[in-house]
Design a protein around this motif. Structure first.
Motif, short mmCIF file in Angstrom:
data_model
loop_
_atom_site.label_atom_id
_atom_site.label_comp_id
_atom_site.label_asym_id
_atom_site.label_seq_id
_atom_site.Cartn_x
_atom_site.Cartn_y
_atom_site.Cartn_z
N HIS A 57 0.99 -1.07 -0.02
CA HIS A 57 0.04 -0.02 0.08
C HIS A 57 0.93 1.15 0.08
O HIS A 57 1.71 1.44 0.71
N LEU A 58 0.77 2.12 -1.00
CA LEU A 58 1.43 3.36 -0.98
C LEU A 58 0.88 4.46 -0.27
O LEU A 58 -0.29 4.69 -0.36
N PRO A 59 1.76 5.36 0.47
CA PRO A 59 1.23 6.24 1.06
C PRO A 59 0.57 7.51 0.38
O PRO A 59 1.13 7.76 -0.82
N ASN A 60 -0.55 7.89 0.94
CA ASN A 60 -1.36 8.92 0.11
C ASN A 60 -1.64 8.64 -1.30
O ASN A 60 -1.56 9.54 -2.20
N SER A 61 -1.86 7.25 -1.49
CA SER A 61 -2.56 7.09 -2.84
C SER A 61 -3.39 6.02 -2.75
O SER A 61 -3.25 4.99 -1.86
N PHE A 84 2.92 -3.69 -6.72
CA PHE A 84 2.98 -5.09 -6.82
C PHE A 84 4.58 -5.47 -6.66
O PHE A 84 4.70 -6.52 -6.66
N LEU A 85 5.62 -4.80 -6.68
CA LEU A 85 6.72 -4.95 -6.47
C LEU A 85 7.28 -4.40 -5.34
O LEU A 85 6.69 -3.15 -4.92
N ASN A 86 8.42 -4.71 -4.55
CA ASN A 86 8.61 -4.01 -3.32
C ASN A 86 9.04 -2.60 -3.86
O ASN A 86 9.66 -2.31 -4.83
N PRO A 87 8.73 -1.57 -2.88
CA PRO A 87 8.88 -0.20 -3.33
C PRO A 87 10.44 0.13 -3.48
O PRO A 87 10.63 1.33 -4.26
N ILE A 99 10.76 3.88 -8.36
CA ILE A 99 10.80 5.69 -7.84
C ILE A 99 9.29 6.03 -8.42
O ILE A 99 9.16 6.17 -9.61
N PRO A 100 8.66 6.62 -7.39
CA PRO A 100 7.27 7.01 -7.86
C PRO A 100 7.35 8.32 -8.74
O PRO A 100 8.08 9.15 -8.52
N GLY A 101 6.63 8.07 -9.61
CA GLY A 101 6.28 9.19 -10.79
C GLY A 101 7.39 9.27 -11.65
O GLY A 101 7.40 10.08 -12.64
N VAL A 102 8.29 8.40 -11.54
CA VAL A 102 9.65 8.30 -12.42
C VAL A 102 9.59 6.97 -13.25
O VAL A 102 9.48 7.01 -14.53
N GLY A 129 -4.40 -0.84 -9.87
CA GLY A 129 -5.55 -1.31 -8.77
C GLY A 129 -5.81 0.01 -8.05
O GLY A 129 -5.50 -0.20 -6.73
N ILE A 130 -6.41 1.02 -8.53
CA ILE A 130 -6.78 2.27 -7.91
C ILE A 130 -7.99 1.75 -6.76
O ILE A 130 -7.87 2.37 -5.87
#
Length: 197
Positions: A63-67, A72-75, A79-82, A172-173
Motif C-alpha cells: 500500500h502506497l502512502p497518500n495514494s 506489486f513489487l517491493n517499493p 521510484i514513484p512518478g519516474v 489497482g486504484i
C-alpha cells in the motif's frame, strides 16, 4: 430439541489461485514482431544487482502512502512518478539486442463464499426454509497485477509493466474485481425464504 438444533445446513466454496503472470517491458520498440499482428516488439529489460527470482520474491501488495494505488513489487524497485529504480532495472538500449524477458507472477488471491440455512417444520407436509448466502464472506479485497496502456497480449488490465513509465509497478486504484479475479466485488449477502408443501 430437534426444532432448535435440527434442520441446519451450512456450506462453503473456498477458492485459492496463484497470481496472474506478467512480463516487465523495457518500452523500447524493436522490429522483433513476436505476435505477428503488432507493428513493433519490445527490447526487454536489464537487471542490475537483482535476479528475476529475487524480483519474484518481492512480489506482493504494498500500500502506497497518500495514494489509492498499490505496488506489486517491493517499493525499493520503484521510484514513484519516474519508473523503475535504475539501480536495479533499466530498459535494454543496446541496438541489435534483446534484453531479458522477465516473467513474474502476481500475488496469490483467494475468496470464500458461505451459506447457512435452517428448515422449520410447520406440519407434517409443510415446512418453512430460510437460507442466507454470503459471497466474499470475509469482504477480502484481491489485488492483482495486469497491464497499463499498450500492453496488448501478455498481461491484464490494472498494472503498468513498462519500466520507463511513471506508473511502473503500480495499479489497482481499488481492489481489482474483474473477470480475472475469483471474487467479483465486496461482500454480498443474499437471503431467501421458501414455504415447502
Amino acid at each position: 430439541m430437534d426444532k432448535v438444533v435440527g434442520g441446519w445446513t451450512i456450506g462453503t466454496i473456498f477458492s485459492f489461485q496463484t497470481g496472474t503472470p506478467f512480463i516487465l517491458s523495457g518500452g523500447n520498440n524493436t522490429f522483433n514482431n513476436e505476435f505477428g499482428t503488432l507493428a513493433l516488439g519490445d527490447g526487454g529489460v536489464e537487471l542490475h544487482g537483482v535476479t528475476a527470482s529475487q524480483l519474484q520474491s518481492s512480489v506482493g501488495v504494498y500500500h502506497l502512502p497518500n495514494s489509492p494505488s498499490v505496488a506489486f513489487l517491493n517499493p525499493k524497485y520503484i521510484i514513484p512518478g519516474v519508473g523503475a529504480n535504475p539501480q536495479y532495472i533499466t530498459p535494454n538500449t543496446t541496438p541489435g539486442t534483446i534484453g531479458q524477458r522477465v516473467w513474474l507472477y502476481g500475488p496469490h488471491y483467494w475468496n470464500d463464499d458461505f451459506s447457512i440455512g435452517k428448515r422449520f417444520p410447520i406440519r407434517e407436509s409443510v415446512a418453512f426454509t430460510f437460507q442466507s448466502e454470503m459471497l466474499n464472506v470475509f469482504n477480502h479485497p484481491n489485488f492483482q497485477p495486469g497491464a497499463g496502456a499498450g500492453c496488448n497480449y501478455y498481461c491484464y488490465p490494472g498494472f503498468d509493466p513498462f519500466v520507463q513509465s511513471s506508473g511502473f509497478g503500480t495499479g489497482g486504484i481499488s481492489p481489482n474485481y474483474n473477470s480475472n479475479s475469483p471474487n467479483q466485488g465486496a461482500r454480498v449477502i443474499e437471503l431467501r425464504a421458501n414455504i415447502e408443501f
